[in-house]
Scaffold this active site. Structure first.
Site, PDB file in Angstrom:
ATOM      1  CE  LYS A 145       0.702   1.379   4.395  1.00 25.20           C
ATOM      2  NZ  LYS A 145       1.190   2.719   4.784  1.00 25.20           N
ATOM      3  CG  HIS A 175       2.557  -3.769   8.517  1.00 25.72           C
ATOM      4  ND1 HIS A 175       2.515  -2.574   7.860  1.00 25.72           N
ATOM      5  CD2 HIS A 175       2.829  -3.493   9.808  1.00 25.72           C
ATOM      6  CE1 HIS A 175       2.757  -1.604   8.716  1.00 25.72           C
ATOM      7  NE2 HIS A 175       2.941  -2.126   9.904  1.00 25.72           N
ATOM      8  CE  LYS A 179       1.383  -3.782  13.996  1.00 26.01           C
ATOM      9  NZ  LYS A 179       2.721  -4.012  14.541  1.00 26.01           N
ATOM     10  CD  GLU A 213       4.176   6.015  11.923  1.00 25.32           C
ATOM     11  OE1 GLU A 213       4.997   5.174  11.518  1.00 25.32           O
ATOM     12  OE2 GLU A 213       3.589   6.804  11.191  1.00 25.32           O
ATOM     13  CG  ASP A 232       1.471   6.207   4.589  1.00 23.27           C
ATOM     14  OD1 ASP A 232       1.694   5.205   3.866  1.00 23.27           O
ATOM     15  OD2 ASP A 232       2.151   6.489   5.589  1.00 23.27           O
ATOM     16  CG  HIS A 237      -2.033   0.657   8.400  1.00 22.04           C
ATOM     17  ND1 HIS A 237      -1.843  -0.484   7.642  1.00 22.04           N
ATOM     18  CD2 HIS A 237      -0.844   1.311   8.379  1.00 22.04           C
ATOM     19  CE1 HIS A 237      -0.606  -0.503   7.179  1.00 22.04           C
ATOM     20  NE2 HIS A 237       0.011   0.573   7.607  1.00 22.04           N
TER      21      HIS A 237
END
Length: 486
Positions: A145, A175, A179, A213, A232, A237
């Protein structure tokens, strides 16, 4: 441990940051655990003619130091025996034919082509793979992505790739779905009778999903200028996490049963009007500040960033899922760079008791809260009120804690390791289907369009904070606050 079938995994962009920081270390861990077929091969591709020796030297300098206590001289040497390098120009069809001669075009082995490149190369790469005969029945292609820049470009990529590979050969990777804690959310919801009766509007006041982050854009300024936080992070996500929280119980854990339910959630998201964008969305950009006591530059001072850039590095939204289960329950989504902490979590705030016998402890806004932490530590905490020891009936907030690292002593695989093994083994459940992705773009496009049409500049926030003050205001209008502020 069962091993994969025999495979060749080819990394387009094999010298890039993603391959060196995530993909190669993940395969080393799988090798260390004995999960890879002894004959499995790893071929990195790049435009620079490094040769195998040059690439192994690159792995020694860039990957080996990241392995820490997992590093073993013997295991590392064995792992490197799997690795090769080939020079390939993505636009040069002759290079693909040479790759096909090296790999062979037989379907006896699984062929994984991982496109760790810019999305604008996806179509060219897939068309050339097809022309070289590398799209046989046992081939798989992994697409990173963001897939495209908007719905139109995403559809164009999917259409072109779909002409070269069938849908069950296309792995659109996110990703976060790899998890352990995300998969545990499915287990908690659908493997226990405790939560499912409460997992609805009658008992849940609001849901908060945060991916924060403390890093800035680092060396990715040029990429981020074209992308921004909404494309993004939120379009992929955060919406995927929302789907797992809000989805109905699937009939089974087969790939299409799970993805059908996620698609229903995306279709149930209430569309944003222009007024909603102005009142229920916050766009931010970090300015200079301090992280862990060290000064850091603002976004506009980062390398390869326009000094007058209006690209967002922070987004907060209030979303709503239409339907009987979730009608009226706000879903607050938030992501940002250069935030106060690196944290990813899902917070389920349950409603207050109908008649309060006890005063709420100071600083506690919700008696019952389920916090699923995805990073930096994976855990599930259930908060509740309990009586403080003593001769009064004063209450305090406490919690039951499931710390995965403490509770489960077996080795835990990294998200990329889990997903790479799923690709090799042909498991699609944790990857996005084309219609899911199109629906996600359909939902976020009105937000992007409104920002562009009204030239809405991002609100500045100081690096090391929790984002623009307007983000807290988004929640305060409904009488709640972000988890870390509660």
């Amino acid at each position: 441990m069962a091993t994969t079938p025999a495979f060749d995994i080819v990394f387009f962009g094999g010298t890039g940051d993603l391959a060196l920081r995530k993909l190669i270390p993940a395969l080393y861990d799988a090798h260390l655990a004995g999960a890879l077929h002894p004959g499995g091969r790893i071929i990195a591709l790049g435009r620079t003619p490094l040769g195998r020796d040059g690439y192994l030297a690159l792995l020694e300098s860039r990957v080996q130091p990241r392995l820490g206590s997992r590093f073993s001289d013997t295991a590392w040497a064995d792992f490197l025996e799997r690795v090769d390098f080939a020079k390939l120009d993505a636009d040069n069809i002759d290079d693909y034919h040479q790759l096909a001669q090296s790999l062979g075009t037989s379907a006896d082995r699984v062929l994984v082509c991982y496109l760790a490149t810019a999305p604008h190369l996806f179509i060219t790469i897939c068309q050339h793979l097809s022309a070289a005969g590398l799209n046989h029945s046992n081939s798989r292609v992994v697409l990173e992505k963001p897939l495209g820049h908007d719905l139109q470009s995403s559809n164009a990529i999917n259409e072109a790739v779909g002409q070269c590979f069938s849908e069950n050969q296309i792995y659109r990777i996110d990703h976060y779905l790899g998890k352990e804690s995300v998969q545990n959310l499915l287990a908690i919801r659908f493997g226990n009778t405790l939560f499912e009766p409460l997992w609805r509007r009658e008992w849940i006041d609001n849901v908060q999903i945060t991916i924060a982050e403390d890093l800035g854009v680092e060396e990715r300024g040029e990429f981020y200028e074209r992308t921004g936080a909404l494309r993004d992070m939120l379009q992929s996500h955060l919406l995927q996490l929302l789907c797992i929280v809000a989805m109905e119980p699937p009939s089974s854990l087969t790939e299409d049963a799970v993805r059908d339910e996620k698609l229903k959630v995306l279709k149930s998201l209430k569309p944003f009007t222009a007024e909603d964008v102005l009142t229920k969305a916050v766009r931010g950009q970090y300015r200079s500040g301090a992280i862990n006591g060290k000064p850091v530059p603002g976004y506009r001072e980062e390398p390869n960033v326009d000094p007058a850039s209006n690209t967002e590095t922070f987004v907060a939204l209030q979303a709503e899922v239409s339907g009987w289960r979730w009608a009226g329950v706000p879903f607050f989504l938030r992501t940002g760079k250069r935030m106060q902490e690196r944290v990813a979590e899902i917070v389920i705030n349950f409603r207050k008791v109908p008649h309060a016998l006890f005063p709420m402890p100071v600083g506690v806004s919700s008696a019952n809260r389920l916090v699923i932490s995805l990073q930096p530590k994976e855990s599930v905490r259930l908060y509740f009120l309990a009586k403080k020891p003593g001769d009064t009936m004063d209450l305090q907030s406490t919690y039951l804690n499931l710390d995965f690292h403490t509770m489960f002593k077996s080795r835990r695989s990294d998200a990329y390791e889990r997903l790479l093994l799923d690709v090799i083994n042909g498991r699609l459940a944790l990857f996005m289907r084309r219609d899911e992705q199109a629906q996600a773009w359909t939902w976020v496009e009105p937000i992007l369009a409104c920002w562009g049409r009204h030239a809405i500049a991002p609100k500045l926030y100081t690096a090391g904070s929790w984002g623009p003050a307007a983000s807290s205001g988004l929640l305060s209008r409904t009488g709640v606050s972000w988890h870390e502020e509660a």
